[in-house]
Design a protein around this motif. Structure first.
Motif, PDB file in Angstrom:
ATOM      1  N   TRP A 197      -0.355  -7.597  -1.451  1.00  0.00           N
ATOM      2  CA  TRP A 197       0.666  -8.202  -1.975  1.00  0.00           C
ATOM      3  C   TRP A 197       0.775  -7.968  -3.447  1.00  0.00           C
ATOM      4  O   TRP A 197       1.760  -7.916  -4.079  1.00  0.00           O
ATOM      5  N   ALA A 198      -0.896  -7.956  -4.205  1.00  0.00           N
ATOM      6  CA  ALA A 198      -0.382  -7.672  -5.469  1.00  0.00           C
ATOM      7  C   ALA A 198      -0.057  -6.076  -5.891  1.00  0.00           C
ATOM      8  O   ALA A 198       0.944  -6.777  -6.787  1.00  0.00           O
ATOM      9  N   ARG A 199      -0.458  -5.411  -5.300  1.00  0.00           N
ATOM     10  CA  ARG A 199      -0.375  -4.427  -6.160  1.00  0.00           C
ATOM     11  C   ARG A 199       1.389  -3.831  -5.152  1.00  0.00           C
ATOM     12  O   ARG A 199       2.440  -3.334  -6.470  1.00  0.00           O
ATOM     13  N   LEU A 200       2.069  -4.372  -4.141  1.00  0.00           N
ATOM     14  CA  LEU A 200       3.460  -4.712  -4.565  1.00  0.00           C
ATOM     15  C   LEU A 200       4.163  -5.293  -5.503  1.00  0.00           C
ATOM     16  O   LEU A 200       5.709  -3.914  -5.869  1.00  0.00           O
ATOM     17  N   PHE A 201       3.890  -6.211  -5.952  1.00  0.00           N
ATOM     18  CA  PHE A 201       4.667  -6.945  -6.898  1.00  0.00           C
ATOM     19  C   PHE A 201       4.490  -6.614  -8.761  1.00  0.00           C
ATOM     20  O   PHE A 201       4.598  -6.957  -9.354  1.00  0.00           O
ATOM     21  N   ASP A 202       2.744  -5.804  -7.985  1.00  0.00           N
ATOM     22  CA  ASP A 202       2.682  -5.431 -10.153  1.00  0.00           C
ATOM     23  C   ASP A 202       2.320  -6.641 -10.386  1.00  0.00           C
ATOM     24  O   ASP A 202       2.249  -6.590 -11.635  1.00  0.00           O
ATOM     25  N   LEU A 203       1.353  -7.217  -9.759  1.00  0.00           N
ATOM     26  CA  LEU A 203       0.567  -8.419 -10.334  1.00  0.00           C
ATOM     27  C   LEU A 203      -1.004  -8.053 -10.750  1.00  0.00           C
ATOM     28  O   LEU A 203      -1.172  -8.149 -10.083  1.00  0.00           O
ATOM     29  N   ALA A 261      -2.846   8.899  -3.789  1.00  0.00           N
ATOM     30  CA  ALA A 261      -2.970   9.805  -4.482  1.00  0.00           C
ATOM     31  C   ALA A 261      -3.302   8.893  -5.956  1.00  0.00           C
ATOM     32  O   ALA A 261      -4.554   9.231  -6.561  1.00  0.00           O
ATOM     33  N   THR A 262      -1.994   8.303  -5.858  1.00  0.00           N
ATOM     34  CA  THR A 262      -2.630   7.770  -6.928  1.00  0.00           C
ATOM     35  C   THR A 262      -2.878   5.861  -7.141  1.00  0.00           C
ATOM     36  O   THR A 262      -2.991   5.517  -8.166  1.00  0.00           O
ATOM     37  N   TRP A 263      -3.410   5.952  -6.159  1.00  0.00           N
ATOM     38  CA  TRP A 263      -3.910   3.698  -6.134  1.00  0.00           C
ATOM     39  C   TRP A 263      -5.026   4.017  -7.585  1.00  0.00           C
ATOM     40  O   TRP A 263      -5.954   4.495  -7.680  1.00  0.00           O
ATOM     41  N   THR A 264      -4.380   2.097  -7.938  1.00  0.00           N
ATOM     42  CA  THR A 264      -4.898   1.885  -8.772  1.00  0.00           C
ATOM     43  C   THR A 264      -5.934   0.044  -7.926  1.00  0.00           C
ATOM     44  O   THR A 264      -4.001   0.011  -7.869  1.00  0.00           O
ATOM     45  N   ASP A 265      -6.317  -0.137  -7.876  1.00  0.00           N
ATOM     46  CA  ASP A 265      -6.570  -1.923  -8.002  1.00  0.00           C
ATOM     47  C   ASP A 265      -5.804  -2.858  -8.739  1.00  0.00           C
ATOM     48  O   ASP A 265      -5.236  -1.661  -9.873  1.00  0.00           O
ATOM     49  N   PRO A 266      -5.424  -3.853  -8.548  1.00  0.00           N
ATOM     50  CA  PRO A 266      -4.831  -4.516  -9.324  1.00  0.00           C
ATOM     51  C   PRO A 266      -5.812  -5.121 -10.685  1.00  0.00           C
ATOM     52  O   PRO A 266      -6.610  -4.730 -10.518  1.00  0.00           O
ATOM     53  N   ILE A 278       0.939  -1.059  -0.154  1.00  0.00           N
ATOM     54  CA  ILE A 278       0.031   0.326  -0.216  1.00  0.00           C
ATOM     55  C   ILE A 278       1.058   1.189   0.161  1.00  0.00           C
ATOM     56  O   ILE A 278       0.810   2.509  -0.491  1.00  0.00           O
ATOM     57  N   VAL A 279       1.618   1.229   0.770  1.00  0.00           N
ATOM     58  CA  VAL A 279       3.042   2.252   0.784  1.00  0.00           C
ATOM     59  C   VAL A 279       4.077   2.606  -0.200  1.00  0.00           C
ATOM     60  O   VAL A 279       3.989   3.482  -0.654  1.00  0.00           O
ATOM     61  N   PHE A 280       4.592   0.862  -0.930  1.00  0.00           N
ATOM     62  CA  PHE A 280       5.096   1.073  -1.720  1.00  0.00           C
ATOM     63  C   PHE A 280       5.346   0.206  -2.949  1.00  0.00           C
ATOM     64  O   PHE A 280       5.078  -0.784  -3.534  1.00  0.00           O
ATOM     65  N   PRO A 281       3.737   0.605  -3.840  1.00  0.00           N
ATOM     66  CA  PRO A 281       3.234  -0.206  -4.970  1.00  0.00           C
ATOM     67  C   PRO A 281       3.787  -0.268  -5.616  1.00  0.00           C
ATOM     68  O   PRO A 281       4.301   1.006  -6.144  1.00  0.00           O
ATOM     69  N   GLY A 282       3.699  -1.848  -6.414  1.00  0.00           N
ATOM     70  CA  GLY A 282       4.626  -2.064  -7.730  1.00  0.00           C
ATOM     71  C   GLY A 282       6.530  -2.166  -7.424  1.00  0.00           C
ATOM     72  O   GLY A 282       6.984  -2.039  -7.995  1.00  0.00           O
ATOM     73  N   TRP A 283       6.787  -1.554  -5.818  1.00  0.00           N
ATOM     74  CA  TRP A 283       8.608  -1.947  -5.716  1.00  0.00           C
ATOM     75  C   TRP A 283       8.912  -3.094  -5.746  1.00  0.00           C
ATOM     76  O   TRP A 283       9.742  -2.913  -5.235  1.00  0.00           O
TER      77      TRP A 283
END
Length: 383
Positions: free
Chosen positions: A369-375, A172-177, A131-136
Motif C-alpha cells: 500500500w505504501a508503494r502504491l501511493f508512494d508514501l 526490476a526497478t523495485w525499491t522499498d518505501p 506491487i504491480v503499479f508502484p507509485g500510480w
C-alpha cells in the motif's frame, strides 16, 4: 478433474502470494480467473475456500498461541472466518460468461473490501496493486481493478501477459518505501501473553530504547501496539517525566480502558504532555472485537471505530495510522488515502504469531500500500 485442478492452483496461488514476501503478492491476481473458470457453483466455493484457507494457513497456530487452546479451536476459527469469503464468491458465481460474470466478480470484490464482509476481507487480490503499479496511486488501484475484472473474461491470457509485464518491470526497478528523515520505528521483543500488559520493567526498557534513539539524532520514535500498556494518569506521568529532558516525540501503542470496554489507541507523548492520537478502527474480531457482548448486556471487548479518525495530524504531517489487523484488510488504508496523507505509520503486537508468517504478511501488505501511493512508511512491531 477440472475442479480438482483449479482447486490445486487456487491453493498454490493463496500459499505463495501470501508468503510474507511483497513481490509474491501479484500471484493473487490468478484467483479471479480460477473462480470464473469454475464449472459449477460448488466448484467456485471449493476454489474460493482453497485460495483463502491457503492464504490464511497460519491462523490456527496463531489462535493456539493467543488463547492457549487446542488445535481444534484454531481450526474451527480458521474455517469459520473463511465462510464470508467463500459464501460471497459462491453466491455471486454464474455459469454464464460475459459482462454479467465480470459484474458479479466486481460485486464480490467490493463486498470483501468494506464492512460487514470486509471485516474478514483479508487476502484480497487488490492488495497487489502497489506491487504491480508502484507509485500510480488511485490510477494504479483502478488499473489493478480493471486487470482483476479482465481475468474473469475470455481474454484472461492477455490480461495475464499485461499484468505479468507490468509486474516484471516493477520487480526490476523495485525499491522499498522510504523512511522520513528523523523518524524511526523501534521493534520490541518483550513478548506477551493474553490478558497481560506492559509492566514497569517493559516501560523502563522502552524508555531506554527511546532515549538511545534520541541520542542518535532521531526526532520522532514510533513504538509498537501496546508498548505503553494500559494508559493511566500514572503511566502518562512516568513517560512524560522520563523524556522531559530529551528532544523527542513518541507515537506509542496503548490501551484505554473504561467501564464499557476499551480502545486500542496510538498516543503522542513528549516532555510537554500526552494526547490520544488515534482509536483503532478495526480490532481483531473475536479476540478483541466482540460485538455480541452488547446484545447480552455485558461489557468488555475492544471498540471498533469503523470509519472514524482515518487521518491524524502529527508534527505538521498528515499520518495514515494502521494498527495490526487493519493492515490485512482493505478499507482502512483506502479511507486514509482519500485524505492525502504524508506518511503511513503501521504498528502491531505479534507476540502470538510465533511459528507463523503472520507478521511478515502484515508487513508485506503495508509495504504494498505504501508503494502504491508512494508514501514513506514507518513500522514498529512487538514480537
Amino acid at each position: 478433474m477440472k475442479t480438482v485442478g483449479l482447486a490445486v492452483f487456487a491453493v498454490a496461488a493463496g500459499a505463495i502470494a501470501w508468503s510474507g514476501n511483497p513481490l509474491t503478492l501479484p500471484l493473487a491476481f490468478a484467483f479471479p480467473a480460477l473462480w470464473a473458470n469454475s464449472p459449477s457453483r460448488i466448484a467456485a466455493a471449493i476454489v474460493s475456500a482453497g485460495y483463502l484457507l491457503a492464504a490464511s494457513r497460519d491462523l490456527p497456530q496463531g489462535v493456539v498461541n493467543y488463547f492457549g487452546s487446542g488445535i481444534a479451536e484454531g481450526l474451527a476459527l480458521w474455517l469459520g472466518a473463511s465462510l464470508a469469503f467463500v459464501s460471497v464468491h459462491a453466491v455471486l458465481w454464474t455459469s454464464r460468461p460475459g459482462r454479467g460474470r465480470t459484474v458479479r466478480y466486481a460485486m464480490a470484490a467490493v463486498l470483501m473490501s468494506v464492512p460487514p464482509f470486509g471485516v474478514v476481507g483479508w487476502a484480497h487480490p487488490i492488495t497487489a496493486a502497489g506491487i504491480v503499479f508502484p507509485g500510480w496511486g488511485w490510477w494504479g488501484l483502478a488499473a489493478a481493478a480493471i486487470g482483476l475484472l479482465a481475468m474473469t473474461t475470455r481474454v484472461w491470457p492477455i490480461a495475464t501477459l499485461v499484468l505479468g509485464g507490468a509486474f516484471a518491470w516493477s520487480a526490476a526497478t523495485w525499491t522499498d518505501p522510504s523512511l522520513p528523515d528523523g523518524w524511526i520505528g523501534l521493534d520490541t521483543g518483550s513478548g506477551g501473553e493474553r490478558g497481560k500488559y506492559a509492566g514497569l520493567l517493559q516501560h523502563r526498557e522502552a524508555i531506554a530504547a527511546v532515549k538511545a534513539a534520541a541520542a542518535q539524532g532521531n526526532k520522532v520514535v514510533v513504538l509498537p501496539e501496546g508498548a505503553a500498556g494500559i494508559w493511566t494518569p500514572t503511566v502518562e506521568r512516568l513517560w512524560v517525566n522520563e523524556i522531559k529532558e530529551v528532544d523527542i516525540v513518541l507515537i506509542a501503542g496503548a490501551t484505554l480502558v473504561d467501564r464499557q470496554g476499551y480502545d486500542n489507541v496510538m498516543v503522542e507523548i513528549s516532555g510537554k504532555g500526552a494526547r490520544i492520537l488515534y482509536r483503532q478502527r478495526m480490532p481483531v474480531p473475536v479476540s478483541m472485537w466482540q460485538p455480541w457482548l452488547a446484545l447480552i448486556d455485558e461489557s468488555g471487548g475492544a471498540r471498533a471505530h469503523l470509519f472514524e479518525n482515518p487521518i491524524i495530524e502529527f508534527g505538521g504531517a498528515r499520518v495514515a495510522p494502521l494498527i495490526c489487523y487493519e493492515q490485512l484488510i482493505v478499507w482502512p488504508i483506502l479511507q486514509s488515502a482519500l485524505y492525502m496523507p504524508d506518511i503511513i505509520v503501521a504498528t502491531g503486537n505479534g507476540w502470538w504469531t510465533d511459528g507463523t508468517s503472520i507478521v511478515a504478511i502484515q508487513k508485506s501488505v503495508t509495504i504494498a500500500w505504501a508503494r502504491l501511493f508512494d508514501l514513506p512508511l514507518i513500522m514498529a512491531f512487538n514480537i
